[in-house]
Write an enzyme that holds these catalytic residues in place. Structure first.
Site, PDB file in Angstrom:
ATOM      1  N   TYR A 151      18.020   4.991   9.193  1.00 15.42           N
ATOM      2  CA  TYR A 151      17.233   4.276   8.175  1.00 15.42           C
ATOM      3  C   TYR A 151      18.145   3.355   7.368  1.00 15.42           C
ATOM      4  O   TYR A 151      17.881   2.152   7.220  1.00 15.42           O
ATOM      5  CB  TYR A 151      16.525   5.271   7.244  1.00 15.42           C
ATOM      6  CG  TYR A 151      16.121   4.657   5.926  1.00 15.42           C
ATOM      7  CD1 TYR A 151      15.104   3.714   5.856  1.00 15.42           C
ATOM      8  CD2 TYR A 151      16.789   4.988   4.736  1.00 15.42           C
ATOM      9  CE1 TYR A 151      14.751   3.126   4.648  1.00 15.42           C
ATOM     10  CE2 TYR A 151      16.448   4.411   3.529  1.00 15.42           C
ATOM     11  CZ  TYR A 151      15.426   3.474   3.484  1.00 15.42           C
ATOM     12  OH  TYR A 151      15.088   2.882   2.288  1.00 15.42           O
TER      13      TYR A 151
ATOM     14  N   PRO B 126      11.615  23.690   0.744  1.00 21.00           N
ATOM     15  CA  PRO B 126      12.775  23.693   1.649  1.00 21.00           C
ATOM     16  C   PRO B 126      13.933  22.856   1.110  1.00 21.00           C
ATOM     17  O   PRO B 126      13.901  21.627   1.129  1.00 21.00           O
ATOM     18  CB  PRO B 126      12.204  23.062   2.925  1.00 21.00           C
ATOM     19  CG  PRO B 126      11.093  22.169   2.447  1.00 21.00           C
ATOM     20  CD  PRO B 126      10.548  22.764   1.189  1.00 21.00           C
TER      21      PRO B 126
ATOM     22  N   THR C  13      10.611   4.233   5.850  1.00 24.03           N
ATOM     23  CA  THR C  13      11.480   4.596   4.729  1.00 24.03           C
ATOM     24  C   THR C  13      12.010   6.024   4.715  1.00 24.03           C
ATOM     25  O   THR C  13      12.796   6.367   3.827  1.00 24.03           O
ATOM     26  CB  THR C  13      10.729   4.397   3.394  1.00 24.03           C
ATOM     27  OG1 THR C  13       9.598   5.284   3.373  1.00 24.03           O
ATOM     28  CG2 THR C  13      10.266   2.967   3.212  1.00 24.03           C
TER      29      THR C  13
ATOM     30  N   PHE D   9       4.339   3.499  -1.683  1.00 23.66           N
ATOM     31  CA  PHE D   9       4.645   4.070  -3.006  1.00 23.66           C
ATOM     32  C   PHE D   9       5.083   2.994  -4.001  1.00 23.66           C
ATOM     33  O   PHE D   9       4.376   2.689  -4.974  1.00 23.66           O
ATOM     34  CB  PHE D   9       5.714   5.163  -2.819  1.00 23.66           C
ATOM     35  CG  PHE D   9       6.469   5.556  -4.056  1.00 23.66           C
ATOM     36  CD1 PHE D   9       5.799   5.823  -5.253  1.00 23.66           C
ATOM     37  CD2 PHE D   9       7.854   5.693  -4.033  1.00 23.66           C
ATOM     38  CE1 PHE D   9       6.503   6.204  -6.400  1.00 23.66           C
ATOM     39  CE2 PHE D   9       8.560   6.078  -5.162  1.00 23.66           C
ATOM     40  CZ  PHE D   9       7.888   6.319  -6.346  1.00 23.66           C
TER      41      PHE D   9
ATOM     42  N   ASN E  29      13.649   6.342  -6.167  1.00 24.93           N
ATOM     43  CA  ASN E  29      12.523   6.148  -7.083  1.00 24.93           C
ATOM     44  C   ASN E  29      11.703   7.426  -7.197  1.00 24.93           C
ATOM     45  O   ASN E  29      11.601   8.194  -6.238  1.00 24.93           O
ATOM     46  CB  ASN E  29      11.595   5.056  -6.564  1.00 24.93           C
ATOM     47  CG  ASN E  29      12.091   3.645  -6.820  1.00 24.93           C
ATOM     48  OD1 ASN E  29      11.316   2.769  -7.178  1.00 24.93           O
ATOM     49  ND2 ASN E  29      13.375   3.390  -6.648  1.00 24.93           N
TER      50      ASN E  29
ATOM     51  N   LYS F 147      18.247  -0.767   7.113  1.00 27.85           N
ATOM     52  CA  LYS F 147      18.116  -1.477   5.834  1.00 27.85           C
ATOM     53  C   LYS F 147      19.331  -2.369   5.580  1.00 27.85           C
ATOM     54  O   LYS F 147      19.204  -3.475   5.042  1.00 27.85           O
ATOM     55  CB  LYS F 147      17.953  -0.475   4.683  1.00 27.85           C
ATOM     56  CG  LYS F 147      16.645   0.295   4.682  1.00 27.85           C
ATOM     57  CD  LYS F 147      15.415  -0.564   4.457  1.00 27.85           C
ATOM     58  CE  LYS F 147      15.360  -1.161   3.074  1.00 27.85           C
ATOM     59  NZ  LYS F 147      14.069  -1.913   2.861  1.00 27.85           N
TER      60      LYS F 147
ATOM     61  N   ALA G 280       0.836  -1.218   0.000  1.00 27.74           N
ATOM     62  CA  ALA G 280       0.000   0.000   0.000  1.00 27.74           C
ATOM     63  C   ALA G 280       0.866   1.261   0.000  1.00 27.74           C
ATOM     64  O   ALA G 280       0.347   2.367   0.070  1.00 27.74           O
ATOM     65  CB  ALA G 280      -0.939   0.001   1.202  1.00 27.74           C
TER      66      ALA G 280
ATOM     67  N   THR H  88      18.429  -0.939  -0.495  1.00 26.61           N
ATOM     68  CA  THR H  88      18.525   0.425  -1.049  1.00 26.61           C
ATOM     69  C   THR H  88      19.978   0.823  -1.310  1.00 26.61           C
ATOM     70  O   THR H  88      20.899   0.279  -0.679  1.00 26.61           O
ATOM     71  CB  THR H  88      17.898   1.439  -0.071  1.00 26.61           C
ATOM     72  OG1 THR H  88      18.225   2.769  -0.480  1.00 26.61           O
ATOM     73  CG2 THR H  88      18.409   1.265   1.360  1.00 26.61           C
ATOM     74  N   ASP H  89      20.149   1.797  -2.194  1.00 25.96           N
ATOM     75  CA  ASP H  89      21.520   2.305  -2.448  1.00 25.96           C
ATOM     76  C   ASP H  89      22.105   2.986  -1.211  1.00 25.96           C
ATOM     77  O   ASP H  89      23.322   3.174  -1.114  1.00 25.96           O
ATOM     78  CB  ASP H  89      21.548   3.258  -3.656  1.00 25.96           C
ATOM     79  CG  ASP H  89      20.697   4.513  -3.517  1.00 25.96           C
ATOM     80  OD1 ASP H  89      19.990   4.668  -2.498  1.00 25.96           O
ATOM     81  OD2 ASP H  89      20.733   5.349  -4.449  1.00 25.96           O
ATOM     82  N   GLU H  90      21.230   3.368  -0.262  1.00 28.73           N
ATOM     83  CA  GLU H  90      21.739   4.076   0.926  1.00 28.73           C
ATOM     84  C   GLU H  90      22.649   3.200   1.782  1.00 28.73           C
ATOM     85  O   GLU H  90      23.388   3.711   2.620  1.00 28.73           O
ATOM     86  CB  GLU H  90      20.574   4.590   1.782  1.00 28.73           C
ATOM     87  CG  GLU H  90      19.696   5.564   1.047  1.00 28.73           C
ATOM     88  CD  GLU H  90      19.131   6.668   1.927  1.00 28.73           C
ATOM     89  OE1 GLU H  90      19.498   6.766   3.103  1.00 28.73           O
ATOM     90  OE2 GLU H  90      18.309   7.438   1.406  1.00 28.73           O
TER      91      GLU H  90
ATOM     92  N   GLY I  92      23.994  14.460   9.016  1.00 31.74           N
ATOM     93  CA  GLY I  92      24.639  13.296   8.388  1.00 31.74           C
ATOM     94  C   GLY I  92      24.261  13.111   6.933  1.00 31.74           C
ATOM     95  O   GLY I  92      24.341  11.999   6.395  1.00 31.74           O
TER      96      GLY I  92
ATOM     97  N   THR J  78      10.536  -2.525  12.350  1.00 31.57           N
ATOM     98  CA  THR J  78       9.953  -3.018  11.087  1.00 31.57           C
ATOM     99  C   THR J  78      11.033  -3.499  10.119  1.00 31.57           C
ATOM    100  O   THR J  78      10.939  -4.603   9.568  1.00 31.57           O
ATOM    101  CB  THR J  78       9.106  -1.914  10.418  1.00 31.57           C
ATOM    102  OG1 THR J  78       7.901  -1.755  11.164  1.00 31.57           O
ATOM    103  CG2 THR J  78       8.758  -2.269   8.983  1.00 31.57           C
TER     104      THR J  78
ATOM    105  N   ALA K 186      21.059   2.232   8.053  1.00 27.80           N
ATOM    106  CA  ALA K 186      21.664   1.160   8.863  1.00 27.80           C
ATOM    107  C   ALA K 186      20.662   0.041   9.103  1.00 27.80           C
ATOM    108  O   ALA K 186      21.019  -1.146   9.069  1.00 27.80           O
ATOM    109  CB  ALA K 186      22.176   1.725  10.181  1.00 27.80           C
TER     110      ALA K 186
END
Ligand code: NAD
Ligand code: TDX
Length: 337
Positions: free
Chosen positions: A149, A204, A84, A12, A179, A153, A10, A125-127, A274, A99, A151
């Site tokens: 986030y 912003p 996310t 994105f 994405n 992932k 549900a 993810t690429d992160e 960061g 989660t 870390a």
């Protein structure tokens, strides 16, 4: 009938993938497990909710009693469900660990018992590579996540791998770049900026605007996942990059132009803590399998901006009436001033 379990369907990317899979594979049944957090919306699935090949289950991936039997019944699992948003993970990381790490653990445990499971796609993810000053990340690069986030992932990414290495669960890990497309929650840069501009609200821009993200159309991401479901190799990691590295300031200028607005609506604000300067993926491994992004960035961006402009019914209730959204924005702006 092939049974696909999508988690986080549900949200994105998940909702775009559910729609894509129902269309691309008439012999698939899609079960969609989603907790409907602030980011998960039934509206994202408005046109597939009544599809007899789609079953929506409102539940938490951390709840083994709910998630376990769904995993055990599946041929394919595509696991999107996660917290996310980087800025939220900087404010409070607990839900991310719960989660993203523990939820993945629950699903992977169930996958060990799943008799017909052919593939478990862990959406990473690429992160996880951290900031990449030069060159492009390849799948064997060291993981250096730099925010909670990323870390969480990275933890889930390696946990999934370990279930392949140890328990022979048919895991594939994907690491996609940023994405863009329809149904992205308006806390992320693109939908936030487009919808602000429609109301002449300043956008912003964090720091000096020189941070670089590599933009991937959500449908190109879906096509990459689909290819890997069919032709990937278990235990392998695959980058999925759009090949469109753009500075945030340049993205902002493009969105301003597509919105017919002037640069006076750019509001420089305090930088993200960061803040990773640049992500860059080499997608050579996936390209060698025949995948390539099909949506040119200029076209995809124009279509995406137009989608938000034409679908106020979708975002305006979130921005104007959702208490979670309002509280988050107040916390953000309180800090950034
Ligand atoms: P999103 O925030 O839009 O959606 C996340 C979905 O997961 C929501 O529907 C939410 O309700 C659901 N969810 C959250 N916690 C849950 C739980 N405990 N149990 C069940 N459902 C739960 O996210 P997105 O942008 O669509 O990202 C999807 C996945 O892709 C994530 O794993 C994310 O890390 C990864 N990813 C995203 C991007 C991007 O640019 N958006 C890039 C690379 C990877
Ligand atoms: O208001 C903003 N102003 C701004 O300058 C916001 C929301 C973001 N930014 C900057 C920060 C980033 O450099 O824009 C860039 C993109 O920010 P986000 O849309 O928050 O995405 P990002 O932090 O890059 O993470 C996204 O891509 C990787 C997804 O949210 C992650 O889930 C995914 O793993």
């Amino acid at each position: 009938m092939i049974k696909l379990l999508v988690t986080g369907g549900a949200g994105f990317i998940g909702s775009n993938f559910v729609r894509y899979a129902l269309h691309a594979h008439p012999d698939w049944h899609v079960t969609n497990l989603d907790k409907l957090t602030y980011a998960g919306r039934r509206e994202n699935l408005h046109d597939v909710m009544d599809n007899p090949r789609h079953t929506f289950v409102h539940g938490d991936i951390c709840d083994a009693a709910v998630a376990g039997p769904l995993v055990e019944a599946a041929h394919y699992v595509v696991h999107f469900a996660a917290e996310t948003h980087v800025d939220r993970s900087i404010m409070a990381a607990g839900d991310f660990i719960k989660t993203d790490v523990e939820g993945s653990f629950v699903l992977l445990e169930a996958a060990r018992r799943s008799p017909n499971l052919k593939r478990f796609v862990q959406i990473s993810t690429d992160e996880v590579y951290g900031s990449v000053p030069e060159g492009s990340s390849v799948e064997t690069d060291e993981l250096k996540p730099r925010n909670p986030y990323a870390a969480s992932k990275a933890g889930a990414d390696r946990l999934a791998y370990s279930y392949w290495a140890t328990h022979d669960v048919p895991v594939i890990v994907t690491r996609a770049s940023n994405n863009y497309g329809p149904y992205q929650f308006p806390e992320k840069i693109l939908p936030l900026f487009v919808t602000n501009l429609m109301d002449n609200i300043p956008v912003p821009l964090y720091g000096d605007g020189g941070n670089i993200r590599d933009w991937l159309h959500v449908l190109d991401h879906c096509r990459g996942i689909d290819l890997l479901l069919h032709s990937g190799v278990n235990g392998e990691v695959y980058n999925i990059g759009g090949g469109n590295e753009v500075k945030n300031i340049d993205l902002t200028h493009r969105v301003l132009k597509l919105s017919n607005k002037g640069t006076e609506l750019i509001k420089p604000v305090q930088d993200r803590k960061g803040h990773d300067r640049r992500y860059s993926l080499s997608s050579a491994k996936l390209k060698a399998m025949g995948w390539a992004p099909q949506v040119p960035f200029e076209q995809g961006l124009a279509e995406t901006v137009a989608w938000y402009q034409q679908n106020e019914w979708w975002w305006r209730p979130i921005k104007e009436r959702d208490p979670n959204y309002r509280a988050y924005m107040d916390a953000q702006y309180g800090k950034r001033g």
